[in-house]
Scaffold this active site. Structure first.
Site, mmCIF file in Angstrom:
data_model
loop_
_atom_site.group_PDB
_atom_site.id
_atom_site.type_symbol
_atom_site.label_atom_id
_atom_site.label_comp_id
_atom_site.label_asym_id
_atom_site.label_seq_id
_atom_site.Cartn_x
_atom_site.Cartn_y
_atom_site.Cartn_z
ATOM 1 N N LYS A 46 26.004 50.660 89.215
ATOM 2 C CA LYS A 46 26.420 51.670 90.170
ATOM 3 C C LYS A 46 25.797 51.448 91.538
ATOM 4 O O LYS A 46 26.275 51.967 92.543
ATOM 5 C CB LYS A 46 26.002 53.061 89.664
ATOM 6 C CG LYS A 46 26.537 53.411 88.311
ATOM 7 C CD LYS A 46 25.936 54.746 87.829
ATOM 8 C CE LYS A 46 26.338 54.998 86.411
ATOM 9 N NZ LYS A 46 25.476 56.033 85.779
ATOM 10 N N GLY A 47 24.678 50.719 91.575
ATOM 11 C CA GLY A 47 23.837 50.674 92.770
ATOM 12 C C GLY A 47 24.502 50.293 94.072
ATOM 13 O O GLY A 47 24.067 50.731 95.134
ATOM 14 N N GLU A 102 25.689 43.317 95.818
ATOM 15 C CA GLU A 102 24.622 43.941 95.014
ATOM 16 C C GLU A 102 23.752 44.829 95.898
ATOM 17 O O GLU A 102 23.652 44.604 97.104
ATOM 18 C CB GLU A 102 23.741 42.834 94.401
ATOM 19 C CG GLU A 102 23.871 42.687 92.892
ATOM 20 C CD GLU A 102 23.248 43.819 92.082
ATOM 21 O OE1 GLU A 102 23.301 44.997 92.499
ATOM 22 O OE2 GLU A 102 22.714 43.522 90.999
ATOM 23 N N ASP A 103 23.111 45.784 95.271
ATOM 24 C CA ASP A 103 22.177 46.628 96.023
ATOM 25 C C ASP A 103 20.859 45.896 96.266
ATOM 26 O O ASP A 103 20.334 45.890 97.370
ATOM 27 C CB ASP A 103 21.942 47.965 95.292
ATOM 28 C CG ASP A 103 21.542 47.804 93.820
ATOM 29 O OD1 ASP A 103 21.475 46.665 93.306
ATOM 30 O OD2 ASP A 103 21.305 48.846 93.166
ATOM 31 N N ASP A 106 16.287 41.381 92.518
ATOM 32 C CA ASP A 106 14.899 41.605 92.094
ATOM 33 C C ASP A 106 14.465 40.440 91.199
ATOM 34 O O ASP A 106 14.122 39.375 91.687
ATOM 35 C CB ASP A 106 14.845 42.969 91.386
ATOM 36 C CG ASP A 106 13.451 43.427 91.043
ATOM 37 O OD1 ASP A 106 12.502 43.030 91.729
ATOM 38 O OD2 ASP A 106 13.296 44.203 90.076
ATOM 39 N N LYS A 134 13.990 41.261 97.018
ATOM 40 C CA LYS A 134 12.579 41.435 96.655
ATOM 41 C C LYS A 134 12.105 40.113 96.042
ATOM 42 O O LYS A 134 11.998 39.996 94.824
ATOM 43 C CB LYS A 134 12.504 42.538 95.596
ATOM 44 C CG LYS A 134 11.422 43.582 95.797
ATOM 45 C CD LYS A 134 11.266 44.390 94.520
ATOM 46 C CE LYS A 134 11.820 45.779 94.608
ATOM 47 N NZ LYS A 134 11.622 46.545 93.340
ATOM 48 N N PHE A 155 9.068 49.711 94.300
ATOM 49 C CA PHE A 155 10.303 50.270 93.758
ATOM 50 C C PHE A 155 10.898 51.223 94.786
ATOM 51 O O PHE A 155 10.221 52.122 95.264
ATOM 52 C CB PHE A 155 10.038 50.992 92.436
ATOM 53 C CG PHE A 155 11.309 51.304 91.702
ATOM 54 C CD1 PHE A 155 11.939 50.333 90.925
ATOM 55 C CD2 PHE A 155 11.895 52.553 91.803
ATOM 56 C CE1 PHE A 155 13.127 50.605 90.267
ATOM 57 C CE2 PHE A 155 13.087 52.840 91.144
ATOM 58 C CZ PHE A 155 13.694 51.864 90.377
ATOM 59 N N VAL A 156 12.168 51.001 95.131
ATOM 60 C CA VAL A 156 12.793 51.786 96.196
ATOM 61 C C VAL A 156 14.007 52.556 95.694
ATOM 62 O O VAL A 156 14.621 52.190 94.692
ATOM 63 C CB VAL A 156 13.206 50.880 97.383
ATOM 64 C CG1 VAL A 156 11.993 50.250 98.043
ATOM 65 C CG2 VAL A 156 14.191 49.788 96.930
ATOM 66 N N ASP A 162 18.799 53.956 92.590
ATOM 67 C CA ASP A 162 18.323 55.141 91.872
ATOM 68 C C ASP A 162 16.957 54.936 91.239
ATOM 69 O O ASP A 162 16.483 53.816 91.047
ATOM 70 C CB ASP A 162 19.291 55.456 90.732
ATOM 71 C CG ASP A 162 19.177 54.437 89.584
ATOM 72 O OD1 ASP A 162 19.313 53.229 89.869
ATOM 73 O OD2 ASP A 162 18.917 54.835 88.436
#
Ligand code: IMP
Ligand code: MG
Length: 184
Positions: A46-47, A102-103, A106, A134, A155-156, A162
């Site tokens: 969902k990001g 993508e959001d 990581d 990141k 973590f953001v 979310d």
């Protein structure tokens, strides 16, 4: 605007203004790259839902949108390493130029998996666009072709991202107060 969530935010990492400006630049860059090529934007749910909506409007190409939903996190703040498809492609992508949106990149587990998956489905080319990168936490050798902001190992939340399915509608990128995690 009143916000129930603001009191949970420790600090703002990327402001609304900075997001807007960078997304505009990214849209222009993609326009140059894909003019005349009818790319298929592929939002990773969902990001990416906020980012992909803004990015597509910042890039006035004749293009299409498709979505895939994956999860690897199971309500924690660290990747489990396994990627599961929760909602699959609804169209044939054979021969298409994909722009994966993508959001955040990581560990790289999600994008490493998706890249293989889309290549196996016959995509002509794959361009990886991520709002946030990141690099400190990378486990797989994946790099973004276009990244909005490189951020430190924190973590953001916000702008689609979310924590335990909350804070996606925070309009900037922020870090939560530690007590938000301990009270969960
Ligand atoms: P990766 O597979 O570890 O690269 O992680 C990709 C996914 O993990 C992203 O699409 C996000 O949904 C989630 N994720 C990773 N870091 C964060 C974060 O700092 N905040 C919120 N979600 C994150
Ligand atoms: Mg995600």
């Amino acid at each position: 605007m009143r916000s129930e969530m603001e009191k949970d935010i420790l600090k703002v990492l990327v402001t609304e203004e900075e997001l807007k400006q960078r997304v505009t630049e990214m849209g222009a860059e993609l326009y140059e790259k894909f003019e005349g090529k009818n790319p298929l934007f592929l939002g990773v749910l969902k990001g990416s839902f906020v980012f992909v909506a803004d990015l597509m409007r910042a890039c006035q190409l004749k293009s299409n949108i498709e979505f895939i939903a994956v999860s690897s996190y199971e309500n924690a703040t660290e990747s489990s390493g396994r990627v599961r498809i929760n909602y699959d492609l609804q169209q044939d992508i054979t021969g298409r130029h994909l722009v994966i949106v993508e959001d955040i990149l990581d560990s790289g587990n999600t994008l490493a998996f998706l890249k293989q998956y889309f290549l196996a489905k016959g995509a002509a080319s794959i361009t990886i666009v991520t709002l946030l990168d990141k690099p400190a936490r990378r486990e797989k050798a994946v790099t973004a072709d276009l990244a909005g902001f490189t951020i430190p190992d924190e973590f953001v939340v916000g702008y689609g991202l979310d924590y335990a399915q909350r804070y996606r509608n925070v309009p900037y990128i922020g870090v939560l107060k530690p007590e938000v995690y301990s009270n969960h």
